[in-house]
Design a protein around this motif. Structure first.
Motif, PDB file in Angstrom:
ATOM      1  N   ASN A 103     -19.844  24.096 -11.673  1.00 20.56           N
ATOM      2  CA  ASN A 103     -18.406  23.806 -11.779  1.00 20.56           C
ATOM      3  C   ASN A 103     -17.882  23.425 -10.401  1.00 20.56           C
ATOM      4  O   ASN A 103     -17.747  24.278  -9.533  1.00 20.56           O
ATOM      5  N   PRO A 104     -17.582  22.146 -10.198  1.00 18.60           N
ATOM      6  CA  PRO A 104     -17.203  21.676  -8.852  1.00 18.60           C
ATOM      7  C   PRO A 104     -15.987  22.425  -8.289  1.00 18.60           C
ATOM      8  O   PRO A 104     -15.011  22.677  -8.995  1.00 18.60           O
ATOM      9  N   LYS A 105     -16.083  22.766  -7.024  1.00 18.50           N
ATOM     10  CA  LYS A 105     -15.028  23.581  -6.395  1.00 18.50           C
ATOM     11  C   LYS A 105     -13.706  22.823  -6.265  1.00 18.50           C
ATOM     12  O   LYS A 105     -12.638  23.425  -6.384  1.00 18.50           O
ATOM     13  N   ILE A 106     -13.787  21.527  -6.031  1.00 17.41           N
ATOM     14  CA  ILE A 106     -12.536  20.768  -5.861  1.00 17.41           C
ATOM     15  C   ILE A 106     -11.670  20.884  -7.129  1.00 17.41           C
ATOM     16  O   ILE A 106     -10.448  20.942  -7.057  1.00 17.41           O
ATOM     17  N   ASN A 107     -12.337  20.956  -8.287  1.00 16.26           N
ATOM     18  CA  ASN A 107     -11.572  21.045  -9.533  1.00 16.26           C
ATOM     19  C   ASN A 107     -10.811  22.367  -9.640  1.00 16.26           C
ATOM     20  O   ASN A 107      -9.753  22.443 -10.267  1.00 16.26           O
TER      21      ASN A 107
ATOM     22  N   SER B  47     -14.052   9.667  -4.301  1.00 16.07           N
ATOM     23  CA  SER B  47     -14.605  10.664  -3.378  1.00 16.07           C
ATOM     24  C   SER B  47     -13.761  11.928  -3.482  1.00 16.07           C
ATOM     25  O   SER B  47     -12.689  11.923  -4.090  1.00 16.07           O
ATOM     26  N   GLU B  48     -14.232  13.009  -2.871  1.00 17.63           N
ATOM     27  CA  GLU B  48     -13.463  14.250  -2.956  1.00 17.63           C
ATOM     28  C   GLU B  48     -12.071  14.097  -2.337  1.00 17.63           C
ATOM     29  O   GLU B  48     -11.074  14.548  -2.910  1.00 17.63           O
ATOM     30  N   THR B  49     -12.006  13.436  -1.205  1.00 19.13           N
ATOM     31  CA  THR B  49     -10.660  13.248  -0.611  1.00 19.13           C
ATOM     32  C   THR B  49      -9.825  12.313  -1.474  1.00 19.13           C
ATOM     33  O   THR B  49      -8.623  12.529  -1.633  1.00 19.13           O
ATOM     34  N   GLY B  50     -10.460  11.291  -2.016  1.00 20.08           N
ATOM     35  CA  GLY B  50      -9.728  10.362  -2.881  1.00 20.08           C
ATOM     36  C   GLY B  50      -9.184  11.079  -4.105  1.00 20.08           C
ATOM     37  O   GLY B  50      -8.038  10.860  -4.529  1.00 20.08           O
ATOM     38  N   LEU B  51     -10.010  11.949  -4.655  1.00 18.80           N
ATOM     39  CA  LEU B  51      -9.590  12.705  -5.832  1.00 18.80           C
ATOM     40  C   LEU B  51      -8.425  13.624  -5.486  1.00 18.80           C
ATOM     41  O   LEU B  51      -7.430  13.705  -6.204  1.00 18.80           O
ATOM     42  N   MET B  55      -4.833  13.501  -7.260  1.00 13.78           N
ATOM     43  CA  MET B  55      -4.328  14.639  -8.044  1.00 13.78           C
ATOM     44  C   MET B  55      -3.017  15.160  -7.449  1.00 13.78           C
ATOM     45  O   MET B  55      -2.108  15.549  -8.184  1.00 13.78           O
ATOM     46  N   ARG B  56      -2.929  15.161  -6.120  1.00 12.50           N
ATOM     47  CA  ARG B  56      -1.665  15.569  -5.497  1.00 12.50           C
ATOM     48  C   ARG B  56      -0.546  14.628  -5.903  1.00 12.50           C
ATOM     49  O   ARG B  56       0.577  15.050  -6.156  1.00 12.50           O
ATOM     50  N   GLY B  57      -0.885  13.349  -5.969  1.00 11.35           N
ATOM     51  CA  GLY B  57       0.110  12.355  -6.370  1.00 11.35           C
ATOM     52  C   GLY B  57       0.649  12.650  -7.761  1.00 11.35           C
ATOM     53  O   GLY B  57       1.860  12.600  -8.006  1.00 11.35           O
ATOM     54  N   LEU B  58      -0.259  12.999  -8.681  1.00 10.99           N
ATOM     55  CA  LEU B  58       0.172  13.327 -10.047  1.00 10.99           C
ATOM     56  C   LEU B  58       0.987  14.617 -10.059  1.00 10.99           C
ATOM     57  O   LEU B  58       2.052  14.688 -10.683  1.00 10.99           O
ATOM     58  N   ALA B  59       0.491  15.626  -9.364  1.00 12.52           N
ATOM     59  CA  ALA B  59       1.177  16.922  -9.365  1.00 12.52           C
ATOM     60  C   ALA B  59       2.579  16.796  -8.773  1.00 12.52           C
ATOM     61  O   ALA B  59       3.522  17.444  -9.234  1.00 12.52           O
ATOM     62  N   ASP B  60       2.708  15.928  -7.758  1.00  7.53           N
ATOM     63  CA  ASP B  60       4.019  15.767  -7.115  1.00  7.53           C
ATOM     64  C   ASP B  60       5.046  15.103  -8.017  1.00  7.53           C
ATOM     65  O   ASP B  60       6.241  15.123  -7.729  1.00  7.53           O
TER      66      ASP B  60
END
Lengths: 508, 449
Positions: A103-107, B47-51, B55-60
């Protein structure tokens, strides 16, 4: 290894070391009168007595036996309990049909963003545009992955998805004239399938798997008539085999006016390679906590969205998310809707993780998931098939199913093998399922394991097979290295002790 | 490749061991016409930073109860969650485990559920509780199905003061089984009309359902309802959407409830835009074998040490298939854990204080709002932390817009569920609302601006 060490259950160095295991009493047997583990906001309004706020007959004076603990006691208690658990982050967890992938941590970080985790479901729609956009986009992603036309995100779990799916079928058939009476369920299916059909008012008719471990279209043709509402089929099935006649089966069922339900528990094996929607499936549930890496949480929460073909869309549960110009809206106006299967919109925080997972893998990554998951399962199957009895087939999909047939002559059953695996530091596979294989061991490695881990597991399984011949008692008395040894399940069921009953209370 | 550790070389070695040239061969059993001949039409990987940025954009784009004052309740409650809850629930030994089928490796989850079952029994005043259900609404639907299993009767009284979404879920769940749900109106007190219940009940009635505090925040007369139900041989099912009330309000068990279900979200679980939440489910011991869901029991191991297992599984789908008490498979384990940790921290003293604080804040808001010329309290019955306010000047939507201009999310506009209450707002006040926020709310409601 000396004989003495072996007798005590020890295994070779480097695996299964339990370390320091605390005994931890129940919450209720700890603490001291008057202790509180958190602070509350100060009272900035008049401190009226309870008797002035509520009629006396409604007031509660006390909750006898309720915990009285400090923060540090609570933190130690649950930290110690966590150490009594085995999770994917600790090691290999090859539970078949459960897809225990990493389960990826970023999620785990993104679902906790305040805009998601701290948003109230009844906020005005102008203040939830991000949440609605995510749901709208996730529906589109899942539709493309599965080849279905629409997706309801509402069901809280796969089993609830099954109920909803069968309700959609029932509502559709009713609109065509009558709901019909029976549902066909293969003998290799998950127990939830017949249970869900029964809740929707259907009788179940079992379809026997053929000699190849798959449903033969002839068996369906023989059972199919105009009283059959649907067939519930798992593809790939619980033997880890692709139902290669599914298109013919769907034709047979559709020709008599029935519907095809697909249990999507095993979607991980075919994602990006083949789509249920292209196989003639009318309804499908997804398990977000399997294919889409949402953690299993020790038994939930997951999420079980339901994909459906366009002819079932009028019956979808409300609300549905739609896009009007640039705005996202919740639409409640579906006059033929089956209603709701839970309050609000679904297990949203699970959906956020699944969305994040799909977006981080993309189309190439998802296809690679299926390829490597299937390769890993076939690797285990090919390396163990000379050691353990393999009832079906040359190649498998995401999982392989062995039996204890070769160990049984030594008085060793699947349960003993499973328990002994714990001493080697592995979680056992799913056992005694599917029911059509006697003494089944269902191994699903997933794509997130290294070859080295698979090799260690294979080595442990081979060693256990040797132990079964040489020293069967070692297996029958396993596990030896866990916090507790085998537990008395008969006693638990005969003398149920389901709660703590007072200070100093002991076993039943 | 993200989250797939095996390299090309690893895969090559494994393919060789399997005896195939490519992974393609492993899919040879999928007929060609069922193969997807193209790539999935999805956006390329992030990428992780891209994600994170995405996601922050959506949450905001969402508001949240940390950046706004909020007076929304109605089945989802904004309570303070101590940091210790998040930290403990975030231990991956808990959240990356599965349903505890192998008890020797799952004692942590199992002991925590046993403790959860105990806490739910203590709160509800019942004798047995299961390991949890999906949410309050589906728990109520399952309770109705359970009552039908117990007495075989087919009619249920389901008052209009029960959460409208819960009623909707119950209708969906029972529709295919031919059970009849009879509505009962509410009085000017905001409570279930006993006279109608008495008239509707007969020897065909399986159960009387009541929510307390009900959807309007009003505490119901459970004793009377229990008596009415029991006299006809029916069961009393009590549902509780705001269980913080258990800290100060007499338990349903003491009033004679047979089954008590509800929503556990207010204990340690975030609002999460509606889910995942936590359905709790408790009953009298006599009905144990008709219960849906998982149960954890204490037992002993081979040398007599105490331990915990899933038990009484002969009720469940993986054993009984179509004859199971429910099709439910998992519980909401992690949500139950969060509730268990939060309740442990609050404890005997803290839970009572928390409930009292909610009661006091609500009383303060009630007094402030009822003094306004433009508003009045719609109902007279005793309430816990919610109240229904009738807006006499302007509409509830106008009031909410004026509040929003001050970064206050107002109450739920009740016309959405009750056409006859389209001039009313359901307002919830918890310990999270400061006196200043309540003052700002009533000031804006009074002036309409």
């Amino acid at each position: 290894m000396t004989e003495e060490v072996q007798r005590s259950g020890d295994v070779e160095e480097g695996v299964g070391t339990p370390g320091l295991i605390f005994n931890e009493p129940l919450l209720f047997d700890q603490g001291s009168k008057g202790r509180v583990g958190c602070t509350l906001p100060e009272c900035d309004v008049p401190e009226l007595k309870p008797e002035r706020l509520l009629p006396k007959k409604l007031l509660r004076q006390d909750i006898p036996g309720f915990p009285e603990l400090s923060e540090v006691e609570v933190v130690r208690h649950f930290t110690r309990l966590s150490q009594h658990n085995y999770g994917v982050d600790l090691g290999f967890y090859p539970l078949g049909s459960c897809t225990m992938k990493y389960n990826p941590k970023i999620n785990e970080e993104v679902w906790r963003l305040p805009g998601f985790s701290r948003a109230h479901p009844y906020q005005p729609q102008s203040l939830i545009q991000g949440a609605l956009e995510l749901m709208y986009e996730l529906e589109a992603l899942l539709a493309e992955i599965s080849g279905m036309d629409r997706v309801s995100l509402q069901p809280a779990a796969g089993a609830q998805g099954e109920i909803l799916g069968m309700m959609l079928i029932r509502a559709y058939l009713e609109s065509q004239g009558r709901p019909r009476k029976r549902v066909l369920v293969p003998d290799s299916s998950h127990g939830t399938n017949p249970a869900s059909a029964a809740i929707c008012g259907y009788q179940c008719v079992q379809i026997k798997s053929g000699p190849r471990g798959r449903i033969e279209s002839q068996a369906v043709a023989d059972a199919m008539d105009e009283d059959v509402a649907a067939i519930m089929i798992t593809n790939p099935n619980t033997l880890g085999l692709f139902e290669d006649q599914i298109a013919e089966i769907a034709k047979i069922v559709h020709a008599k006016g029935g519907q095809v339900y697909c249990d999507g528990a095993n979607l991980n094996a075919i994602i990006g390679i083949s789509r249920p929607g292209d196989m003639g499936v009318d309804v499908l549930h997804f398990n977000m906590h399997k294919t889409f890496a949402v953690p299993h949480g020790g038994g939930g929460p997951g999420a079980g969205p339901v994909g459906l073909k366009a002819h079932l869309a009028p019956f979808m549960p409300i609300p549905v998310v739609e896009k009007k110009g640039k705005r996202f809206v919740l639409n409640e106006d579906l006059p033929s809707s089956v209603g709701k299967v839970r309050a609000f919109y679904g297990n949203f925080a699970a959906l956020v993780r699944a969305y994040a997972y799909i977006r981080s893998l993309g189309p190439s990554g998802l296809r690679r998931v299926a390829e490597v998951a299937v390769l890993n399962a076939n690797y285990i199957m090919s390396r163990l098939k000379d050691t353990y009895h393999l009832p079906y087939d040359k190649f498998c999909k995401h999982e392989c199913v062995f039996s204890d047939a070769r160990q049984a002559p030594h008085g060793i059953q699947t349960l003993d093998i499973a328990k002994r695996l714990m001493d080697y530091g592995f979680h056992p596979p799913t056992i005694y399922f599917p029911l059509i294989v006697r003494g089944a061991m269902m191994i699903e490695p997933t794509e997130t394991e290294t070859k080295e881990t698979l090799d260690q597991f294979i080595a442990a399984m081979k060693r256990i097979a040797e132990e079964a011949e040489r020293d069967p008692e070692l297996l029958r008395s396993a596990p030896h290295k866990t916090k507790v040894s085998r537990l008395d399940e008969v006693k638990a069921a005969r003398q149920p002790n389901l709660r703590w009953r007072g200070k100093g209370s002991r076993l039943p | 490749m993200q989250y797939i550790p095996n390299t090309e070389a690893d895969c090559r070695a494994m393919l060789d061991a399997v005896g195939v040239r490519s992974s393609e061969e492993l899919f040879a059993d999928i007929p060609s016409k069922l193969r997807l001949k193209r790539g999935l039409n999805l956006a390329p990987p992030l990428s992780e930073t891209g994600l994170q940025r995405h996601m922050r954009g959506l949450a905001d784009k969402n508001a949240d109860v940390d950046r706004y004052a909020s007076f929304l309740g109605a089945g989802a409650y904004n309570h303070f969650i101590p940091a210790a809850v998040s930290h403990l629930v975030f231990r991956s030994e808990f959240y990356t485990a599965y349903t505890p089928y192998q008890p020797e490796l799952s004692q942590g989850t199992l002991q925590a559920i046993y403790e959860y079952q105990t806490l739910i029994c203590q709160l509800t005043g019942m004798e047995v509780a299961n390991a949890s259900m999906y949410d309050g609404s589906s728990a109520l639907a399952e309770a109705i199905l359970m009552a039908h299993r117990i007495n075989g009767r087919r009619e249920v009284v389901l008052p209009r003061s029960v959460h409208p979404e819960y009623r909707s879920v119950c209708r969906t769940y029972v529709s295919t089984l031919g059970l009849q749900l009879h509505e009962a109106p509410y009085t000017d007190q905001g409570a279930t009309d006993l006279k109608t219940v008495r008239a509707a009940i007969s020897n065909r009635t399986s159960a009387v359902v009541v929510q307390s505090p009900n959807f309007f925040g009003v505490l119901e007369s459970l004793d009377e309802l229990a008596e009415v139900a029991h006299r006809a041989g029916a069961l009393l099912i009590v549902t509780v959407a705001e269980p913080v009330s258990f800290g100060i309000v007499r338990s349903p068990g003491e009033s004679g409830a047979d089954i008590v279900v509800g929503e556990g979200q207010p204990f340690g679980n975030h609002l999460n835009f509606g889910g995942p939440y936590l359905g709790f489910f408790a009953s009298k011991d006599a009905y144990l074998r008709n219960m849906p869901g998982r149960l954890v029991g204490q037992t002993t191991d081979k040398v007599g040490r105490p331990g915990y297992v899933l038990t009484l599984a002969t009720r469940e789908q993986h054993i009984r298939r179509e004859k199971a008490t429910s099709n439910i498979c998992t519980n909401e384990g992690l949500c139950a854990l969060a509730a268990t940790v939060h309740l442990s921290l609050l404890g005997r003293v803290g839970l009572r204080e928390l409930a009292l604080l909610n009661l006091r804040k609500t009383a303060y808001a009630k007094a402030a709002i009822s003094a306004l010329r433009g508003c009045e309290l719609r109902f007279t019955g005793p309430t816990f932390n919610e109240l229904v306010v009738r807006v006499k000047r302007g509409t509830p939507a106008q009031v909410n817009r004026a509040l929003l201009a001050k970064r206050i999310i107002g109450g739920l506009e009740l016309g959405r569920f009750y056409p006859e209450l389209s001039d009313c707002l359901l307002i919830c006040v918890t310990e999270q609302n400061s006196r200043e926020e309540i003052d700002a709310l009533s000031k804006t409601m009074g002036s309409g601006r």
